[in-house]
Design a protein around this motif. Sequence first.
Motif, PDB file in Angstrom:
ATOM      1  N   VAL A   1     104.520  52.231  15.811  1.00 39.28           N
ATOM      2  CA  VAL A   1     103.272  52.273  15.060  1.00 39.28           C
ATOM      3  C   VAL A   1     103.546  52.773  13.648  1.00 39.28           C
ATOM      4  O   VAL A   1     102.969  52.279  12.680  1.00 39.28           O
ATOM      5  CB  VAL A   1     102.217  53.117  15.801  1.00 39.28           C
ATOM      6  N   PHE A   2     104.479  53.711  13.508  1.00 43.37           N
ATOM      7  CA  PHE A   2     104.795  54.193  12.162  1.00 43.37           C
ATOM      8  C   PHE A   2     105.527  53.131  11.365  1.00 43.37           C
ATOM      9  O   PHE A   2     105.282  52.947  10.188  1.00 43.37           O
ATOM     10  CB  PHE A   2     105.646  55.469  12.232  1.00 43.37           C
TER      11      PHE A   2
ATOM     12  N   GLU B   1      96.255  52.014  19.210  1.00 43.31           N
ATOM     13  CA  GLU B   1      96.747  53.006  20.162  1.00 43.31           C
ATOM     14  C   GLU B   1      97.705  52.389  21.175  1.00 43.31           C
ATOM     15  O   GLU B   1      98.354  53.092  21.924  1.00 43.31           O
ATOM     16  CB  GLU B   1      95.576  53.694  20.873  1.00 43.31           C
ATOM     17  N   MET B   2      97.812  51.060  21.184  1.00 39.00           N
ATOM     18  CA  MET B   2      98.654  50.444  22.201  1.00 39.00           C
ATOM     19  C   MET B   2     100.116  50.380  21.799  1.00 39.00           C
ATOM     20  O   MET B   2     100.972  50.059  22.603  1.00 39.00           O
ATOM     21  CB  MET B   2      98.169  49.033  22.487  1.00 39.00           C
ATOM     22  N   LEU B   3     100.413  50.651  20.550  1.00 42.48           N
ATOM     23  CA  LEU B   3     101.806  50.602  20.117  1.00 42.48           C
ATOM     24  C   LEU B   3     102.481  51.935  20.417  1.00 42.48           C
ATOM     25  O   LEU B   3     101.874  52.984  20.266  1.00 42.48           O
ATOM     26  CB  LEU B   3     101.876  50.331  18.616  1.00 42.48           C
ATOM     27  N   PRO B   4     103.724  51.895  20.847  1.00 37.36           N
ATOM     28  CA  PRO B   4     104.446  53.153  21.021  1.00 37.36           C
ATOM     29  C   PRO B   4     104.657  53.836  19.667  1.00 37.36           C
ATOM     30  O   PRO B   4     104.649  53.159  18.632  1.00 37.36           O
ATOM     31  CB  PRO B   4     105.788  52.736  21.632  1.00 37.36           C
ATOM     32  N   ILE B   5     104.849  55.133  19.684  1.00 39.14           N
ATOM     33  CA  ILE B   5     104.735  55.881  18.428  1.00 39.14           C
ATOM     34  C   ILE B   5     105.765  55.500  17.360  1.00 39.14           C
ATOM     35  O   ILE B   5     105.408  55.392  16.195  1.00 39.14           O
ATOM     36  CB  ILE B   5     104.673  57.398  18.707  1.00 39.14           C
TER      37      ILE B   5
END
Lengths: 411, 366, 540
Positions: C353-354, C346-350
């Motif tokens: 993360v993808f 959850e700490m990665l920006p969206i």
Amino acid sequence: MRKVVVTLLLPLLLVTGGCWDQREINDLAMVVATAADVVHEAGNEQVRLTLQIANPIALVPGQGGGGGGGGPGAPKAFWTVAGTGRTVRAASLSIVERIPKPIFFGQDRLTLVGERAARLGITPLLDRPLRNRETRRSMYLAIARGEAKRVLEVEMPTFRATGLAISNLFDLEGGRQAIMPVDFGEFAYNLSTGTTSPAAPVVEVVPQTSISAEDRKSLGAVPQAIKVSRVAVFSPGGKLVDFFDEKETLGLMWVLNKIKTREIIVPCPVEGPVEPVVMGLVRSKSRIIVHLEKNGLPSFEVKVRTTCDLWEHFGTHPGLLTPQYYESLERRVNTSIEREIMHTVRKAQSLHADVFGFGEEVKRQHYPEWKRMAQDWPEIFPVVKVTVKAETGFRHRGLSVEPVTARKEHR
Amino acid sequence: MEPGKISERQLAFLMLTVTISTVIFFMPQIAARAVEQDAWLTSVIATVWGLIVAVVIVALARRFPGQTFIEYLPSILGRPLGKLVGLLYAFWFLSVGAFIIREFGMFLNITIMPQTPVMVFVVTITALAFYAVRSGLETWARVNEILLPLILLGVLMVIFLPFEHMDLRRLLPVGVHPLGTMLVSSFTSASWRGEVLLAGMFIPALVSTCHTSRNLALVVIIIGVILAAVEMAVVAVFGGVDAGQLELPVFSLARMISLARIIDRLEAIIVIMWVLGNFIKVCAFLYCSVVATAQVLGFREFQFLLLPVTVLVIALADNVLEDVAEFTDFLSNVWAGYSLLSFEMIVPLLLYLLVLVRPAEKRGAA
Amino acid sequence: MRSRKGVLPIFFRKKSLNQRASTGPKQVPLPHDYKEISTSLKENEAYLRQEFANTTDIVFREFYMGETRCLAVWVDGLINSRVSHDLFRSLMLDVPPEVSRKIPSRDLADYLNRHFLPFYSTIRVEDMVELKRWVLMHKMILLVDGSPVGLVLDAETPPTRGMTEPVLESVVTGPRDSFLEPLRINTALIRSRLGDIRLKSENFIVGRRSNTLVTLMYVEDLANPEIVEEARQRLSRVDIDGLIDSSILKELIQDRRYSLFPLIKVSERPDKVVADLLEGRFAIVVDGSPQVLTAPTLFVEFLQTAEDYYMNPIVVWLVRLFRYLALFVATNLPGLYVAVTTFHQEMLPIPLVFTVAGARETVPFPAFIEALSILITFELLWEAGIRLPRIVGGAVNIVGALILGQAAVQAGLVSQAMVIVIAATAISNFALGSGYELASGIRLVRLINLVAGSVLGLYGIALGFLAFMVHLTALRSFGVPYMAPLAPLRLREMKDVIYRAPWWDMTRRPALIAGEDLTRSKTPPPAPPPERPPSQSRRK
């Protein structure tokens, strides 16, 4: 040496013991948006949770199906899946059985609540996201007109996920016109005060406007789009009371300091044909001042200070931009703002919904009196006197002065 | 007894870390639940109690230079009673140490690693503290000099970065809650501040003691300011009522941080701050309980007691307070009585009064 | 010879500061075994020939000066042939025949020493054992029949190479000479930069069999006498058969048995060693090693380069910030990456993360194994790059970059994100400043952090950080805390840690290291000249 061996062995021991919370990032079904509806199913009310789950392999260029997602065989970038259950958690558990990966809420950006669910009371639906370690209070909350599920099922041409599109819209365009982003934290705060009526933006499914009547016949199914423009007003207890229209939303946003930039259309003050002039808002700041009347009731004075630029003069005649009219422009903007706010105040009072947080302001400014009237606030709010005072400063008029045809008269 | 020497600044840093590493995580909730938006006021009031502890402990140490708190207890109370009270203190250090370790694990459980057993955290942090304490007071006091700036930086980030979500008007109205409620809440708040009592165990190891009381007073005040700022930030973001209903308001606060959508989701800061701060805290309590035990039992050395006491602390930590709810309840209801109102403030105060009233007997006993 | 006579007397390595013969500029502590030189050259020669039996590289040159028989002994190849030629020429041709008749044969050697030996340094020795050892220490010895005295003549030219630029510590600005193998050249390089009368040097002979000359240098009033005494003690404690390189000595005299981090600095730059001497440190020069040791050392020094002191201080401040960043990246990035992608998604920006998740979709291994395999590949490439002859090096680069990087990614065996992470780590590893040793040491830190991060996530990383902090702060270099001036915090000495103060502002030496004289500079800060009224003549 023994020490070194022990230090090296300790983590290895832990590895063999199992890493409890370890999950590979590609083994997660990442939810980007959630929709919660309450449906009547099997004889009782059930929560229907719709999740929009990302399929990362289709989102990375060069990997897997990739790029356009055009072909029918190409994997879709997002998958919308729904499940029902007695509670929010139960509903999401029922989805678990249908997807191959564990559901992960850490990247959830938006929760949509269906209209029916909101009318029945939103509080039970909020508990799980607020309690869960993965979801955040900074997640956006929006109310769907009709069923929330339908919103997530709309396919958009540019953004492949409606949920991400809406959260992006809030991120980038929140505070423009009637787009009023509200996150869980703010909504929860308003509910926790017990007197303030929370409001949340409304998402609607609308047909794409560019489609004419003939197209509609030939296309068969109408392409749909998402529109975010108004707010839904809740009672302090968390039940949906009514929807504000666009104008009322704008009035609310003035008071809540939610406006970043917007246009205000005022009639041109110069003699001659009445032409619209668009004033662009640069910044605005409002303040609520509470006065105590002799009868013990509070009265409210909303002060709005704004700065405006001239964005457009939709007309032909000159003279608007001579300094003598600046003041009248400002005056007209002031009137427009005051009228908008008063309109919203009257609407809110008729709904018995203190969307502005007037009660909170009484508490902050006149605590002893507030303790007296806190109990009766729902009865007091509809009858309190509200005045609005707007003060506008005109800043600049852009890169040109007069409309093209009017320029020669100035020579 | 302690071969190492630390400087006065190191002691002040140590006390700062020991106190701040846990208080900012638990106190905002307890205070906000009691007095809503006035939470930060309790922190201000609590500074008074903290100052009393700081001043008393230094004044006592002045009377008995070169002796730790445990060592001069028999001189004040007489041998049997002094040893008994010393034993109680040793147990107090031990039990609070166990609480801290347990609390440490549970915090990580709710925040980032729900599946991992608490014992994993308990054992790893205690083992590390064991390693540090065995390396000597000088070493971990120096480690703290590196850690404290990092922790303070983290605290500042958590206070200031969620500014987008802050509404300072949520702090109004100020001071409307009854004084009694605020006082009670301030006792809880001061229970952490009272941990400057630990300084009594370190003062003999100081190189010089000319600024000790000033330093400790400053520590108490700085903690008051930081805690008040944290509580204000929490209330400004969540509101007084909501802040009291959050299990870990500061953690939630860090989750609100979002700067230009790049610096986003900074729970990492919280986790790092928590681990770094608690490491020093565990070290301090472990050290104090070992030294106190050794001194009560009259040993000249304390290193050999380190291992048994470490094992004991782990065993205790495995058995205290099962869940977080119980823990919060303990902190808000029992903690003040167990620490500030007995071991931290009242007993030292009584001791000091005794010293003042019976100077002759003291001399005789000493 | 040693095999027959047993080991050389053990006291060779025992410290002895009382110089019995402090004649020449090169003092070597005397061996305590004692055998008087006989007046009979025959006897002496017999002794020496017996000692040097079966050694073909020892030259015995017998000649006559007038009628007096003389003997010169040296190690072949270590003596300048022109100088030795001079010796024979002057003794055999220039000495008038009446000298040997006029001067009593007992004093003949001394007389020759005074009048006929055109050497810049000679030592008069009365001890056969010592004389014998001088031969082994690259000197030429001369015995004259009838005189109970041996002369040690300095005609040393040890085999060496030409002056080169520093290899490991290269700079853009600043001096470009570097140390060589012979000790004398190295001490000369130091002395030539530091002409202070208080720059002292003490000699030790280390190595039971190698008889390696080791020189301890320090500036008397700058160095802390306790630290220098400690260094003396430790040097004299060394008991080893041979000392091949200064790095061996470093391991023998450092403060700890095991340390991941270098506790004594090794440098090939004379300017750096002189700067260290001026800060109150001592230097140890080992014969045969082109690297000079300096201590006490601080951790932060390994993040500094010689050039930091020659460049614009403002730029240096920025560069140093990057170095600290590089240290963080080099130690933590792989661990952090694995921790975040396997524990804290959850700490990665969206968008990120993808990207990460999509790239990993085809990777068959867990992130930890993926990271570990690329990391090990990197280490192997590094090692291969150092060891391989330069001609083959290119091939390694091609294989490493193309086959391992490109092909592995395309085959989906590793994700691009991971390759980028490891590449960033590798780059940072070499952007640390002058500490090659540090760079090789933190490899282990990185691996441990990777394991900790993949077992316990961020908590593991924090634990690892704490463990290394405790280890680092517990270290001492000759009694000086290794993490100073960070811990113990000494704000006054932070002028050369995160930033470098301009030279006019560096007024004091580090107090933890230096001795009594702490004043480094009294230069007033640069200022423009006072404004003068414009001169009348120029106006016209």
